[in-house]
Design a protein around this motif. Sequence first.
Motif, PDB file in Angstrom:
ATOM      1  N   ILE A 136      12.095  20.861 -35.799  1.00  0.00           N
ATOM      2  CA  ILE A 136      11.347  21.777 -34.949  1.00  0.00           C
ATOM      3  C   ILE A 136       9.858  21.712 -35.282  1.00  0.00           C
ATOM      4  O   ILE A 136       9.005  21.610 -34.388  1.00  0.00           O
ATOM      5  CB  ILE A 136      11.894  23.218 -35.098  1.00  0.00           C
ATOM      6  CG1 ILE A 136      13.270  23.330 -34.428  1.00  0.00           C
ATOM      7  CG2 ILE A 136      10.910  24.244 -34.529  1.00  0.00           C
ATOM      8  CD1 ILE A 136      14.002  24.630 -34.708  1.00  0.00           C
ATOM      9  N   LYS A 137       9.520  21.725 -36.558  1.00  0.00           N
ATOM     10  CA  LYS A 137       8.105  21.620 -36.964  1.00  0.00           C
ATOM     11  C   LYS A 137       7.500  20.300 -36.489  1.00  0.00           C
ATOM     12  O   LYS A 137       6.347  20.266 -36.041  1.00  0.00           O
ATOM     13  CB  LYS A 137       7.977  21.704 -38.486  1.00  0.00           C
ATOM     14  CG  LYS A 137       8.272  23.058 -39.066  1.00  0.00           C
ATOM     15  CD  LYS A 137       8.074  22.973 -40.574  1.00  0.00           C
ATOM     16  CE  LYS A 137       8.787  24.026 -41.340  1.00  0.00           C
ATOM     17  NZ  LYS A 137       8.638  23.855 -42.785  1.00  0.00           N
ATOM     18  N   SER A 138       8.271  19.224 -36.565  1.00  0.00           N
ATOM     19  CA  SER A 138       7.771  17.910 -36.144  1.00  0.00           C
ATOM     20  C   SER A 138       7.483  17.880 -34.653  1.00  0.00           C
ATOM     21  O   SER A 138       6.443  17.356 -34.221  1.00  0.00           O
ATOM     22  CB  SER A 138       8.785  16.817 -36.491  1.00  0.00           C
ATOM     23  OG  SER A 138       8.938  16.716 -37.879  1.00  0.00           O
ATOM     24  N   LEU A 139       8.383  18.438 -33.844  1.00  0.00           N
ATOM     25  CA  LEU A 139       8.150  18.446 -32.400  1.00  0.00           C
ATOM     26  C   LEU A 139       6.947  19.323 -32.050  1.00  0.00           C
ATOM     27  O   LEU A 139       6.142  18.965 -31.191  1.00  0.00           O
ATOM     28  CB  LEU A 139       9.403  18.899 -31.647  1.00  0.00           C
ATOM     29  CG  LEU A 139       9.325  18.821 -30.123  1.00  0.00           C
ATOM     30  CD1 LEU A 139       8.863  17.455 -29.627  1.00  0.00           C
ATOM     31  CD2 LEU A 139      10.670  19.181 -29.511  1.00  0.00           C
ATOM     32  N   LEU A 149       3.577  18.054 -30.026  1.00  0.00           N
ATOM     33  CA  LEU A 149       3.095  18.700 -28.806  1.00  0.00           C
ATOM     34  C   LEU A 149       1.702  19.308 -28.992  1.00  0.00           C
ATOM     35  O   LEU A 149       0.803  19.070 -28.191  1.00  0.00           O
ATOM     36  CB  LEU A 149       4.067  19.809 -28.372  1.00  0.00           C
ATOM     37  CG  LEU A 149       5.432  19.349 -27.890  1.00  0.00           C
ATOM     38  CD1 LEU A 149       6.375  20.540 -27.776  1.00  0.00           C
ATOM     39  CD2 LEU A 149       5.317  18.617 -26.575  1.00  0.00           C
ATOM     40  N   ARG A 150       1.523  20.076 -30.052  1.00  0.00           N
ATOM     41  CA  ARG A 150       0.289  20.839 -30.239  1.00  0.00           C
ATOM     42  C   ARG A 150      -0.850  19.989 -30.773  1.00  0.00           C
ATOM     43  O   ARG A 150      -1.990  20.100 -30.321  1.00  0.00           O
ATOM     44  CB  ARG A 150       0.560  22.008 -31.185  1.00  0.00           C
ATOM     45  CG  ARG A 150      -0.644  22.895 -31.423  1.00  0.00           C
ATOM     46  CD  ARG A 150      -0.309  24.136 -32.187  1.00  0.00           C
ATOM     47  NE  ARG A 150      -0.137  23.866 -33.608  1.00  0.00           N
ATOM     48  CZ  ARG A 150       0.014  24.806 -34.523  1.00  0.00           C
ATOM     49  NH1 ARG A 150       0.045  26.076 -34.173  1.00  0.00           N
ATOM     50  NH2 ARG A 150       0.161  24.502 -35.787  1.00  0.00           N
ATOM     51  N   ASP A 151      -0.563  19.148 -31.749  1.00  0.00           N
ATOM     52  CA  ASP A 151      -1.633  18.432 -32.444  1.00  0.00           C
ATOM     53  C   ASP A 151      -1.847  16.995 -31.960  1.00  0.00           C
ATOM     54  O   ASP A 151      -2.955  16.493 -32.012  1.00  0.00           O
ATOM     55  CB  ASP A 151      -1.358  18.453 -33.943  1.00  0.00           C
ATOM     56  CG  ASP A 151      -1.291  19.874 -34.480  1.00  0.00           C
ATOM     57  OD1 ASP A 151      -2.138  20.690 -34.100  1.00  0.00           O
ATOM     58  OD2 ASP A 151      -0.368  20.172 -35.261  1.00  0.00           O
ATOM     59  N   MET A 152      -0.776  16.347 -31.512  1.00  0.00           N
ATOM     60  CA  MET A 152      -0.888  14.956 -31.076  1.00  0.00           C
ATOM     61  C   MET A 152      -0.998  14.803 -29.559  1.00  0.00           C
ATOM     62  O   MET A 152      -1.278  13.722 -29.066  1.00  0.00           O
ATOM     63  CB  MET A 152       0.318  14.138 -31.577  1.00  0.00           C
ATOM     64  CG  MET A 152       0.417  14.077 -33.090  1.00  0.00           C
ATOM     65  SD  MET A 152      -0.992  13.271 -33.882  1.00  0.00           S
ATOM     66  CE  MET A 152      -0.844  11.621 -33.253  1.00  0.00           C
ATOM     67  N   GLY A 153      -0.727  15.874 -28.820  1.00  0.00           N
ATOM     68  CA  GLY A 153      -0.858  15.811 -27.359  1.00  0.00           C
ATOM     69  C   GLY A 153       0.285  15.109 -26.656  1.00  0.00           C
ATOM     70  O   GLY A 153       0.133  14.647 -25.519  1.00  0.00           O
ATOM     71  N   THR A 154       1.443  15.015 -27.308  1.00  0.00           N
ATOM     72  CA  THR A 154       2.605  14.404 -26.674  1.00  0.00           C
ATOM     73  C   THR A 154       3.004  15.220 -25.456  1.00  0.00           C
ATOM     74  O   THR A 154       3.097  16.442 -25.534  1.00  0.00           O
ATOM     75  CB  THR A 154       3.781  14.338 -27.678  1.00  0.00           C
ATOM     76  OG1 THR A 154       3.387  13.546 -28.784  1.00  0.00           O
ATOM     77  CG2 THR A 154       5.028  13.760 -27.045  1.00  0.00           C
ATOM     78  N   PRO A 155       3.267  14.570 -24.320  1.00  0.00           N
ATOM     79  CA  PRO A 155       3.653  15.336 -23.136  1.00  0.00           C
ATOM     80  C   PRO A 155       5.111  15.801 -23.203  1.00  0.00           C
ATOM     81  O   PRO A 155       5.931  15.215 -23.916  1.00  0.00           O
ATOM     82  CB  PRO A 155       3.475  14.329 -21.992  1.00  0.00           C
ATOM     83  CG  PRO A 155       3.598  13.002 -22.638  1.00  0.00           C
ATOM     84  CD  PRO A 155       3.109  13.154 -24.048  1.00  0.00           C
TER      85      PRO A 155
END
Length: 156
Positions: free
Chosen positions: A68-71, A75-81
């Motif tokens: 959960i922390k990795s996802l 999303l938040r820090d790497m901008g993954t859609p």
Amino acid sequence: MVQKIILENNEIIFLKGKSGTVGVVKFAKNGQIFIGTPDKEEVVMFLEKDDIIAVSALNSGPLTEEGIKSLIFLLRDMGTPLVVLPKDHPTSKRLPMVASCGETIRLDCNITPGTHPEQNILCACEDLSGILMKATAGGVEIHGSLKDFKIEKFQE
């Protein structure tokens, strides 16, 4: 029942059910998340620093919490859609985690994981179903019966 919980930008709250876990963080900045939809469009969701990201897993334990922390980091820090699957897509049965973001998110056990482009609903385990989470300045409001949760520091 409403619980008001203080949540700093560098903290995560884990909502714990018997058969699943939901992690919630502040978006912690003004920005956007891109959402790929089944009809081959890309939607841009603009978020403010007090909005929340929630990640739901239909299992629990330390490995699940790390996932959960990795996802959230992606999303938040790497901008993954975020990617939304069509309603009948076979992969939705194999998703270990699903995410949603915004000002208000409702947990629901009666939806197919990964198939809802609207960001105010998130698939969750049965005992967390019906909980409503609302972003507030400096925290989050949890509406519904929540028995077990913990807050811990989240590495930024």
